[in-house]
Design a protein around this motif. Sequence first.
Motif, mmCIF file in Angstrom:
data_model
loop_
_atom_site.group_PDB
_atom_site.id
_atom_site.type_symbol
_atom_site.label_atom_id
_atom_site.label_comp_id
_atom_site.label_asym_id
_atom_site.label_seq_id
_atom_site.Cartn_x
_atom_site.Cartn_y
_atom_site.Cartn_z
ATOM 1 N N ALA A 91 0.833 -1.208 0.000
ATOM 2 C CA ALA A 91 0.000 0.000 0.000
ATOM 3 C C ALA A 91 0.864 1.252 0.000
ATOM 4 N N ASP A 92 2.052 1.170 -0.594
ATOM 5 C CA ASP A 92 3.019 2.256 -0.455
ATOM 6 C C ASP A 92 3.296 2.965 -1.774
ATOM 7 N N ASP A 93 3.827 4.192 -1.690
ATOM 8 C CA ASP A 93 4.261 4.891 -2.903
ATOM 9 C C ASP A 93 5.462 4.153 -3.472
ATOM 10 N N ARG A 94 5.661 4.284 -4.765
ATOM 11 C CA ARG A 94 6.825 3.655 -5.395
ATOM 12 C C ARG A 94 8.126 4.261 -4.879
ATOM 13 N N LEU A 95 8.129 5.580 -4.826
ATOM 14 C CA LEU A 95 9.362 6.280 -4.445
ATOM 15 C C LEU A 95 8.988 7.478 -3.604
ATOM 16 N N ARG A 96 9.756 7.703 -2.559
ATOM 17 C CA ARG A 96 9.497 8.891 -1.755
ATOM 18 C C ARG A 96 10.812 9.418 -1.222
ATOM 19 N N ALA A 97 11.053 10.693 -1.410
ATOM 20 C CA ALA A 97 12.283 11.300 -0.914
ATOM 21 C C ALA A 97 11.904 12.529 -0.107
ATOM 22 N N THR A 98 12.549 12.689 1.042
ATOM 23 C CA THR A 98 12.250 13.838 1.907
ATOM 24 C C THR A 98 13.546 14.457 2.369
ATOM 25 N N ALA A 99 13.588 15.777 2.416
ATOM 26 C CA ALA A 99 14.769 16.460 2.939
ATOM 27 C C ALA A 99 14.296 17.547 3.881
ATOM 28 N N ALA B 58 5.093 -9.863 -9.007
ATOM 29 C CA ALA B 58 4.345 -11.115 -8.806
ATOM 30 C C ALA B 58 3.980 -11.207 -7.326
ATOM 31 N N ALA B 59 4.438 -12.252 -6.635
ATOM 32 C CA ALA B 59 4.009 -12.447 -5.249
ATOM 33 C C ALA B 59 4.905 -11.752 -4.225
ATOM 34 N N TRP B 60 5.892 -10.971 -4.678
ATOM 35 C CA TRP B 60 6.802 -10.270 -3.776
ATOM 36 C C TRP B 60 6.385 -8.831 -3.586
ATOM 37 N N ARG B 61 6.568 -8.337 -2.367
ATOM 38 C CA ARG B 61 6.334 -6.929 -2.080
ATOM 39 C C ARG B 61 7.471 -6.476 -1.197
ATOM 40 N N TYR B 62 8.101 -5.353 -1.446
ATOM 41 C CA TYR B 62 9.146 -4.918 -0.538
ATOM 42 C C TYR B 62 9.197 -3.413 -0.423
ATOM 43 N N ARG C 213 -16.909 7.134 -10.093
ATOM 44 C CA ARG C 213 -15.626 7.581 -10.613
ATOM 45 C C ARG C 213 -14.908 6.364 -11.185
ATOM 46 N N VAL C 214 -14.691 6.372 -12.492
ATOM 47 C CA VAL C 214 -14.027 5.244 -13.140
ATOM 48 C C VAL C 214 -12.599 5.644 -13.475
ATOM 49 N N GLU C 215 -11.658 4.836 -13.066
ATOM 50 C CA GLU C 215 -10.255 5.125 -13.352
ATOM 51 C C GLU C 215 -9.670 3.964 -14.148
ATOM 52 N N SER C 216 -8.922 4.293 -15.176
ATOM 53 C CA SER C 216 -8.396 3.252 -16.049
ATOM 54 C C SER C 216 -6.903 3.053 -15.809
ATOM 55 N N VAL C 217 -6.447 1.810 -15.884
ATOM 56 C CA VAL C 217 -5.014 1.529 -15.749
ATOM 57 C C VAL C 217 -4.527 0.753 -16.946
ATOM 58 N N ARG C 218 -3.256 0.934 -17.266
ATOM 59 C CA ARG C 218 -2.747 0.240 -18.440
ATOM 60 C C ARG C 218 -1.874 -0.949 -18.094
ATOM 61 N N SER C 219 -1.440 -1.028 -16.832
ATOM 62 C CA SER C 219 -0.650 -2.209 -16.474
ATOM 63 C C SER C 219 -0.901 -2.546 -15.021
ATOM 64 N N GLU C 220 -0.551 -3.761 -14.643
ATOM 65 C CA GLU C 220 -0.752 -4.238 -13.275
ATOM 66 C C GLU C 220 -0.035 -3.357 -12.273
ATOM 67 N N ALA C 221 1.111 -2.835 -12.669
ATOM 68 C CA ALA C 221 1.920 -2.055 -11.725
ATOM 69 C C ALA C 221 1.226 -0.751 -11.330
ATOM 70 N N ASP C 222 0.284 -0.290 -12.162
ATOM 71 C CA ASP C 222 -0.383 0.985 -11.867
ATOM 72 C C ASP C 222 -1.569 0.826 -10.944
ATOM 73 N N MET D 43 -6.692 -8.006 -15.152
ATOM 74 C CA MET D 43 -5.496 -7.192 -14.902
ATOM 75 C C MET D 43 -5.581 -6.508 -13.533
ATOM 76 N N VAL D 44 -6.775 -6.044 -13.177
ATOM 77 C CA VAL D 44 -6.912 -5.260 -11.950
ATOM 78 C C VAL D 44 -7.081 -6.141 -10.716
ATOM 79 N N HIS D 45 -7.800 -7.247 -10.858
ATOM 80 C CA HIS D 45 -8.078 -8.086 -9.689
ATOM 81 C C HIS D 45 -7.564 -9.490 -9.923
ATOM 82 N N ASN D 46 -6.321 -9.720 -9.485
ATOM 83 C CA ASN D 46 -5.779 -11.071 -9.555
ATOM 84 C C ASN D 46 -5.013 -11.326 -8.267
#
Lengths: 671, 305
Positions: free
Chosen positions: A171-179, A198-202, B173-182, B204-207
Amino acid sequence: MGSRRHVGRRGSRRRILLATLGMVAACSALADDEDVSGLPIVLTASRVRQSVAEAPAAVTVIDREMIRQSGVRQIADLLRFVPGAVVGYNDGNWPAATLRGMSGAFASGLQVLIDGVSVYSPVFGGMLWAELPISLDDIDHIEIVRGPNGASYGANSFQGVVNIITRDPAADDRLRATATVGGDGIRDGTLRVADNHAAWRYRATLGQRFDEGFAEREDAMQLTFGNLRADYQVDPQNSVSAALRFADKRKQIEEFTRLPASHQTGDKLDMQLRWSHANSTDDEWWVQFYHQKFSQRDRLFIADFRPALDPAVAALIPFPLPLELEQDYATWRDGLELQSNRRWTQRLRTVAGAEVRRDAALSGRLFATNDEQTTFLTRVFGSVEWIFAPAWILNAGALYERNSFASNGWSPRIALIHELMPGHNLRVSYSAARRTPALYEEKANYGLALPLPAPFNFFPIITGSGRADSERVHAADVGYVFSLPEVALNGDVRWFTERYTGLISFRGQNLNSPPFTGGDAVNLDAADVDGYEMTLNWRPAPRTYVRFAASIANTASTDIGTSYTNSVPRSTIALLVSQGFADGWSAAANYQRVSEMRWTDAGSGRLTIPPIDHLNLRLGKTFTAGAYEIEVAGVLQNALGHYRDYYLGPPASSRENIARRVAFLQVSARY
Amino acid sequence: MKYLVFIAVASVLGFVSTLTQAAEIRAVRILAGDENSFVQKMATALADVLRQADPTLEVELTAKGNAADVADADSEKRLFVLIGERAFGTADTGMSPVVALLPQRAAVADSRRPLVSMIYFEQPLARVLNLASLLLPGRDGRMQTVGIVVSPEAQRFVTAAETLGRERKLGVRVESVRSEADVGRAIARVVEEAKLLIAVPDAMVHNANTVQSVLLVSYHAGVPVLGYSAAYLRAGAAVALYSTPEQLAQQAADVIANYRANKSVAATQWPRRYVVGINATVVHSLGMTLPDAEVLEKKLASMKE
């Protein structure tokens, strides 16, 4: 030192390993083989927060928004939000915190956890708040259980429990930098990355915090820290979570007034590993192993010790008195825990667990021996939540603990909760807890060695006999928790009473005539505290938030070894007001007032420091730049001006502990 | 022109011949591709229901069989039930009438097959929004917002979402994503505004990987998730609206019975029966008070779709 230590550790390690295998085997037997189709159980019992209205004790939650608007740099300062809590600075970079008073810099009645694992110091039983290897950003929320809570967290959950829960990598931001840059030499920075494959989160965080502390003291500190958390979903029901944290500190410490400061360096490394198995939100067990180690080097060579002595005594010594003060120590903690959460019927839920832990310390200076000092503890706990009638909940729990120092004992808790009407709950509870003496209280054996002829060559400070038993507390409370969504107001009010017995003080130090003896920890005092606490949360408009917390306490104590009566503030007030404006602007004011009180190790007889008004002001603006969200915030701490913190001023102590206004600018970017 | 007449006549003949076939169905062959237990359970349940209703009917269940099957001489008297995407896509059913149970995205009209009816696995969006409006009663006439995150292919199923929402006093509110990472970040943006997150079936969104982000991000924002399956409910959705394999099987059996009795049957159908599931622990933890699932089901049944 070497071989003896390793043999001892291998023996206990084997015990712990066998225990793990046994527990895991037992739990596999309980496993459900219901067909689950692919989706992992994400919201497990340990992730789902119990509703504050149905909790068997008073709970304060400090969430991310509060943390953001608070204007704090140190995690300890967040505890000002808790009614009754006092946060003081022993020096500019040495915060002490207590939920009730009756504490010093080594407050040991507070159980502090990070993600469920205890992080208080095995030697002093206190909490090194300034050295926590996490940044404010890493925190998702903090849950504070106010009042004794031995039944769930064991010894040291004396005044309460502070559980710092870090953000989930998923549930985190990809990147965060604070100064952060500001007055008093403030230079902080953190960098955090989070990702999933895939099944990893870090999530990995690296950071540093530096400032020069109080202007009139030599108390600068630099902390470099990092932490890594990785979660892996093995299959829909099983997941593994690992965390690694390190911190490296460099700090100036003024051991003695009128002498140069010593340079303290320390490093710590914590790791925890958890295996969770969940059949559903209501049915989960987990096994957790943790290992923590810390070592600190604190050396000071003083060419002439005479200025630190009483002038009359110093006059008697015609030659310079060189002294090398060394206060090195190292600690280790290893533990294994198992917990099971299960819902049996719609009306019955249980939590049960066990823990085995080994704490060790090595300090020639503190214990007058190069042998490792160890303490071993085992605890078993369980609690039941039973909805025995519509709108009535009975919550009963108990913990049984065996440890090396103190007598074995039970810590029970029972609470009855009644829903008067939807959104309004009444709670009546009773609980008991114990505080096991810390290694320092049981086994310390140290003093000051001076190059003088006997018997003046050694002045003992502490000579621990190991006879001190646990401190005890019995508490009861009546609480009313309410929620009025129509006016966006919720809160709680509570009456409480706490009866402490066997409170430890150090007695018997004799430096007047030989043979000199050091102080020994004895169970000496009793104290009764009762009062009221209240918290209100109000959101009158979508971007307006007002949070008010207050407490009133009356204390009566025998005050033989320590003055407890005036160590509990008569009243505290905490008020946070934050307002969001158009275009990403936000402003907040965070105020706390603590009435007069004293910290128990502040010297100066039994005099109290006057009431302290503490105010942080914050103004921030967020804006987007492409895919980045940037926030710039200016913070003014101690906006109301300076005050003396922790100690009274001269002549009682020449420590000029004066907290002044300080401003800093913080820029953070998120992606 | 002649071509058109030819097609019209052929269709009518085809239709008529289907009708005459109707009364004569003696055997039902159920084909379920080797997909997952949901599909398998549906096949077994349907077989049981059919056998119980009419012991003279020959019911053959090829649960994990190879879907490529050759039709034989008895093709007019046999009806095929194709369950799941794989069976529907690959089975060769010849000229036999076909009842299909499948996800919406796989429902492509196949003119070669005499399709009696296609029954979708998913719930109609209108019904989902009806339930959403029951979970989020508007306060002082203030419209509550629900959020949906979709991938580009699933976007076509939610085009009417905003209109349907407005009819039910819900902002969508509908939001569209283009890849799993988003997905994680899209959820984070949506839950800033939405009071409820609706999960619409979308690979793509729910797996198994993304559902962690979906549930944790929304949970930390205090926003409940309305899921579309029992598995989602178990994973941590606060409420779920779905049809059990048994309910879908019963609907297929009803279709077959109507067909055999020469009654008219809709060409495409949404599930008629459904279940509202509630994850009490999650609901409680979010501070929501909800009526019992049965009460919600009853209210839902009385609402217009």
